[in-house]
Motif scaffolding. Structure first.
Motif, PDB file in Angstrom:
ATOM      1  N   LEU A 211      -0.515  19.642   7.355  1.00 60.48           N
ATOM      2  CA  LEU A 211      -1.947  19.368   6.911  1.00 60.48           C
ATOM      3  C   LEU A 211      -3.097  20.337   7.563  1.00 60.48           C
ATOM      4  CD1 LEU A 211      -1.639  15.561   7.203  1.00 60.48           C
ATOM      5  CD2 LEU A 211      -2.079  16.936   5.097  1.00 60.48           C
ATOM      6  N   SER A 212      -2.992  20.650   8.888  1.00 62.47           N
ATOM      7  CA  SER A 212      -3.826  21.497   9.417  1.00 62.47           C
ATOM      8  C   SER A 212      -3.872  22.835   8.705  1.00 62.47           C
ATOM      9  CB  SER A 212      -3.710  21.659  10.903  1.00 62.47           C
ATOM     10  OG  SER A 212      -3.982  20.240  11.442  1.00 62.47           O
ATOM     11  N   ALA A 213      -2.673  23.223   8.329  1.00 59.29           N
ATOM     12  CA  ALA A 213      -2.366  24.676   7.671  1.00 59.29           C
ATOM     13  C   ALA A 213      -3.205  24.914   6.395  1.00 59.29           C
ATOM     14  CB  ALA A 213      -1.070  25.018   7.772  1.00 59.29           C
ATOM     15  N   ASP A 214      -3.520  23.844   5.710  1.00 58.71           N
ATOM     16  CA  ASP A 214      -4.298  23.944   4.661  1.00 58.71           C
ATOM     17  C   ASP A 214      -5.715  24.571   4.700  1.00 58.71           C
ATOM     18  OD1 ASP A 214      -4.605  23.860   1.567  1.00 58.71           O
ATOM     19  OD2 ASP A 214      -4.608  21.633   1.447  1.00 58.71           O
ATOM     20  N   SER A 215      -6.105  25.082   3.729  1.00 60.45           N
ATOM     21  CA  SER A 215      -7.741  25.615   3.585  1.00 60.45           C
ATOM     22  C   SER A 215      -8.097  26.018   2.327  1.00 60.45           C
ATOM     23  CB  SER A 215      -7.706  26.921   4.604  1.00 60.45           C
ATOM     24  OG  SER A 215      -6.873  27.916   4.164  1.00 60.45           O
ATOM     25  N   ALA A 216      -9.257  26.197   2.243  1.00 56.36           N
ATOM     26  CA  ALA A 216      -9.678  26.855   0.800  1.00 56.36           C
ATOM     27  C   ALA A 216      -9.202  28.052   0.486  1.00 56.36           C
ATOM     28  CB  ALA A 216     -11.326  26.831   0.924  1.00 56.36           C
ATOM     29  N   ARG A 217      -8.670  28.953   1.403  1.00 49.38           N
ATOM     30  CA  ARG A 217      -8.178  30.160   1.003  1.00 49.38           C
ATOM     31  C   ARG A 217      -6.811  30.028   0.517  1.00 49.38           C
ATOM     32  NH1 ARG A 217      -8.066  35.334   5.295  1.00 49.38           N
ATOM     33  NH2 ARG A 217      -7.121  36.638   3.897  1.00 49.38           N
ATOM     34  N   LEU A 218      -5.944  29.125   1.197  1.00 47.32           N
ATOM     35  CA  LEU A 218      -4.581  29.076   0.653  1.00 47.32           C
ATOM     36  C   LEU A 218      -4.581  28.020  -0.234  1.00 47.32           C
ATOM     37  CD1 LEU A 218      -2.879  29.031   4.293  1.00 47.32           C
ATOM     38  CD2 LEU A 218      -2.756  30.632   2.623  1.00 47.32           C
ATOM     39  N   TYR A 219      -5.214  26.705  -0.182  1.00 46.52           N
ATOM     40  CA  TYR A 219      -4.955  25.744  -1.068  1.00 46.52           C
ATOM     41  C   TYR A 219      -3.575  25.464  -1.585  1.00 46.52           C
ATOM     42  CZ  TYR A 219      -5.941  22.391  -5.295  1.00 46.52           C
ATOM     43  OH  TYR A 219      -5.862  21.432  -5.824  1.00 46.52           O
ATOM     44  N   LEU A 220      -3.092  24.789  -0.222  1.00 41.80           N
ATOM     45  CA  LEU A 220      -1.541  24.529  -0.323  1.00 41.80           C
ATOM     46  C   LEU A 220      -1.199  23.272  -1.028  1.00 41.80           C
ATOM     47  CD1 LEU A 220      -0.589  25.436   3.443  1.00 41.80           C
ATOM     48  CD2 LEU A 220      -0.352  26.717   1.200  1.00 41.80           C
ATOM     49  N   TRP A 221      -1.937  22.385  -1.071  1.00 42.38           N
ATOM     50  CA  TRP A 221      -1.571  21.020  -1.483  1.00 42.38           C
ATOM     51  C   TRP A 221      -2.888  20.354  -2.502  1.00 42.38           C
ATOM     52  CZ3 TRP A 221       2.194  22.488   0.814  1.00 42.38           C
ATOM     53  CH2 TRP A 221       2.250  22.809   2.219  1.00 42.38           C
ATOM     54  N   ASN A 222      -2.397  19.976  -3.463  1.00 42.91           N
ATOM     55  CA  ASN A 222      -3.419  19.151  -4.481  1.00 42.91           C
ATOM     56  C   ASN A 222      -3.868  17.968  -3.594  1.00 42.91           C
ATOM     57  OD1 ASN A 222      -1.373  17.381  -5.041  1.00 42.91           O
ATOM     58  ND2 ASN A 222      -1.043  18.664  -6.957  1.00 42.91           N
ATOM     59  N   ASP A 223      -4.652  17.171  -4.306  1.00 39.22           N
ATOM     60  CA  ASP A 223      -5.033  15.843  -3.630  1.00 39.22           C
ATOM     61  C   ASP A 223      -3.947  14.826  -3.637  1.00 39.22           C
ATOM     62  OD1 ASP A 223      -7.637  16.681  -3.590  1.00 39.22           O
ATOM     63  OD2 ASP A 223      -8.237  15.597  -5.527  1.00 39.22           O
ATOM     64  N   ASP A 224      -2.994  14.969  -4.581  1.00 36.49           N
ATOM     65  CA  ASP A 224      -1.737  13.805  -4.569  1.00 36.49           C
ATOM     66  C   ASP A 224      -1.029  14.297  -3.436  1.00 36.49           C
ATOM     67  OD1 ASP A 224      -2.778  12.378  -6.436  1.00 36.49           O
ATOM     68  OD2 ASP A 224      -1.444  13.409  -8.091  1.00 36.49           O
ATOM     69  N   GLY A 225      -0.406  15.733  -3.433  1.00 44.10           N
ATOM     70  CA  GLY A 225       0.430  16.182  -2.405  1.00 44.10           C
ATOM     71  C   GLY A 225      -0.419  15.826  -0.823  1.00 44.10           C
ATOM     72  N   HIS A 226      -1.517  16.122  -0.706  1.00 43.85           N
ATOM     73  CA  HIS A 226      -2.323  15.734   0.370  1.00 43.85           C
ATOM     74  C   HIS A 226      -2.233  14.209   0.861  1.00 43.85           C
ATOM     75  CE1 HIS A 226      -5.502  15.277   3.254  1.00 43.85           C
ATOM     76  NE2 HIS A 226      -5.578  16.624   3.476  1.00 43.85           N
ATOM     77  N   GLY A 227      -2.364  13.469  -0.054  1.00 46.25           N
ATOM     78  CA  GLY A 227      -2.401  12.135   0.284  1.00 46.25           C
ATOM     79  C   GLY A 227      -1.008  11.558   0.587  1.00 46.25           C
ATOM     80  N   VAL A 228       0.172  12.262  -0.335  1.00 45.23           N
ATOM     81  CA  VAL A 228       1.532  11.879   0.312  1.00 45.23           C
ATOM     82  C   VAL A 228       1.692  12.529   1.571  1.00 45.23           C
ATOM     83  CG1 VAL A 228       3.955  12.023  -0.385  1.00 45.23           C
ATOM     84  CG2 VAL A 228       2.348  11.687  -2.085  1.00 45.23           C
ATOM     85  N   LEU A 229       1.361  13.410   1.952  1.00 45.53           N
ATOM     86  CA  LEU A 229       1.539  13.982   3.338  1.00 45.53           C
ATOM     87  C   LEU A 229       0.967  13.214   4.483  1.00 45.53           C
ATOM     88  CD1 LEU A 229       3.476  16.454   4.554  1.00 45.53           C
ATOM     89  CD2 LEU A 229       1.352  17.955   3.987  1.00 45.53           C
ATOM     90  N   ARG A 230      -0.146  12.841   4.121  1.00 42.67           N
ATOM     91  CA  ARG A 230      -1.081  12.210   5.077  1.00 42.67           C
ATOM     92  C   ARG A 230      -0.297  10.794   5.369  1.00 42.67           C
ATOM     93  NH1 ARG A 230      -6.378  11.656   6.948  1.00 42.67           N
ATOM     94  NH2 ARG A 230      -7.020   9.447   7.293  1.00 42.67           N
ATOM     95  N   THR A 231      -0.040   9.897   4.198  1.00 37.65           N
ATOM     96  CA  THR A 231       0.495   8.810   4.294  1.00 37.65           C
ATOM     97  C   THR A 231       1.757   8.783   5.103  1.00 37.65           C
ATOM     98  OG1 THR A 231      -0.608   8.126   2.419  1.00 37.65           O
ATOM     99  CG2 THR A 231       1.331   6.849   3.123  1.00 37.65           C
ATOM    100  N   LEU A 232       2.539   9.848   4.904  1.00 38.00           N
ATOM    101  CA  LEU A 232       3.839  10.094   5.360  1.00 38.00           C
ATOM    102  C   LEU A 232       3.795  10.204   6.907  1.00 38.00           C
ATOM    103  CD1 LEU A 232       6.869   9.659   5.029  1.00 38.00           C
ATOM    104  CD2 LEU A 232       6.831  12.083   4.331  1.00 38.00           C
ATOM    105  N   THR A 233       2.952  11.170   7.327  1.00 37.41           N
ATOM    106  CA  THR A 233       2.590  11.496   8.554  1.00 37.41           C
ATOM    107  C   THR A 233       2.074  10.379   9.426  1.00 37.41           C
ATOM    108  OG1 THR A 233       1.990  13.778   7.942  1.00 37.41           O
ATOM    109  CG2 THR A 233       1.402  12.945  10.115  1.00 37.41           C
ATOM    110  N   LEU A 234       1.356   9.516   8.994  1.00 41.12           N
ATOM    111  CA  LEU A 234       0.863   8.332   9.541  1.00 41.12           C
ATOM    112  C   LEU A 234       2.156   7.218   9.748  1.00 41.12           C
ATOM    113  CD1 LEU A 234      -2.670   7.637   8.180  1.00 41.12           C
ATOM    114  CD2 LEU A 234      -1.989   8.307  10.305  1.00 41.12           C
TER     115      LEU A 234
END
Length: 335
Positions: A211-234
């Protein structure tokens, strides 16, 4: 004055599981850094690096001159500590700005990981295995953590996506290991049963790093991907804390005060849980995790000191530091 005979005896007997000491020392350094104790963190990191170099020398010497022994040890569960320890040190070195060293350690770990993972998994038993079975997950997630850390520094998208693939593979390996884990080890294990929780902690740390690796320059994950990763990490942090409660209760109700080499595998999950809580707090903005995370850092330091004292006493008395006296075997389960 250095006792040459003692050093020689250690060199001869040193089992693969000794890598857990480097894992434990390295992650305690990471935790101290996250807690703001920079000087102490650097001292502990130096100890971890020195021990890693000594164990790397053992690895190379046995590979070059004792092939049969090396092959037998490479099939043991403890062999994967080589990968995990290397990635932990690489991650901390990257955080300290030593990117070239961190990249070299990532390359080394990436070379060792598939070889050792295949050798170890091929020799898994169907059930009743000790906590070291979860090292397959720990080693894989360690690669994910280091790759994600370097991806953030170098803004390298392919490295971040490789880290994500390793993250998911690590979770699959955790599930497979869980089906083979002997749950009686929770009350009977000599220390490596704690890796059942530590594997979840390093998975949560990998999620936080991604999650920390993502940035405007890389744009690794879309909103859905970010949400899944956040929920799973918690969820991983929560499950790890639940495991810690179970393991602490088991230690209180079934105390095992005798020193064992596998106690370093107890220190590692404590330090990794602390690092995961502090990293998740920063990456996801969950501030309430910071207080317990800092407390757990010092708990892991105390556990490290206890394990180190036990190791010194074991060396002085000439015991092998393992319950059975036979490297690679526990009383009820293969290591």
């Amino acid at each position: 004055m250095i006792d040459v005979s003692a050093v020689s005896a250690w060199w001869t007997k040193c089992p693969p599981a000794t890598g857990a000491a480097v894992m434990a020392t390295g992650i305690v350094s990471v935790g101290l850094h996250l807690a703001g104790a920079e000087t102490l963190s650097l001292i502990v990191l130096v100890l971890a690096c020195v021990t890693w170099v000594a164990l790397a020398a053992v690895f190379v010497v046995r590979l070059a001159g004792h092939r049969r022994r090396w092959a037998a040890e490479a099939r043991s569960l403890g062999a994967l500590t080589a990968v995990a320890a290397t990635t932990v040190l690489g991650t901390q070195l990257s955080v300290l700005g030593r990117q070239t060293l961190a990249e070299a350690l990532l390359a080394l770990a990436a070379l060792l990981w598939p070889v050792l993972l295949v050798l170890v998994v091929r020799h898994w038993e169907a059930s009743r295995m000790p906590g070291a079975v979860f090292l397959c997950c720990v080693a894989t997630q360690g690669l994910s953590v280091l790759a994600a850390t370097l991806a953030a520094v170098q803004t390298t998208a392919w490295l971040a996506r490789a880290a994500l693939a390793l993250f998911w593979l690590g979770l699959v390996l955790y599930g497979l290991a869980l089906t083979r884990f002997d749950h009686r080890q929770v009350v009977e294990g000599a220390g490596d049963h704690w890796i059942a929780g530590g594997a979840l902690a390093i998975s949560a740390l990998a999620g936080a790093k991604l999650l920390s690796a993502d940035s405007a320059r890389l744009y690794l994950w879309n909103d859905d991907g970010h949400g899944v990763l956040r929920t799973l990490t918690l969820a991983l942090v929560t499950l790890d804390l639940a495991w810690c409660v179970v393991l602490v209760v088991a230690e209180v109700t079934h105390p095992r005060p005798r020193y064992d080499l596998r106690r370093w595998a107890t220190v590692f999950p404590l330090g990794m849980t602390a690092a995961a809580m502090l990293s998740v707090a920063d990456a996801l903005g969950v501030d309430w995790l910071k207080g317990p995370g800092r407390v757990l850092v010092w708990v892991s330091v105390a556990a490290w000191l206890a394990a180190a004292a036990g190791a010194v006493l074991s060396a002085r008395t000439g015991t092998d530091g393992e319950g059975t006296g036979t490297p690679g075997v526990t009383s009820r389960a293969r290591r």
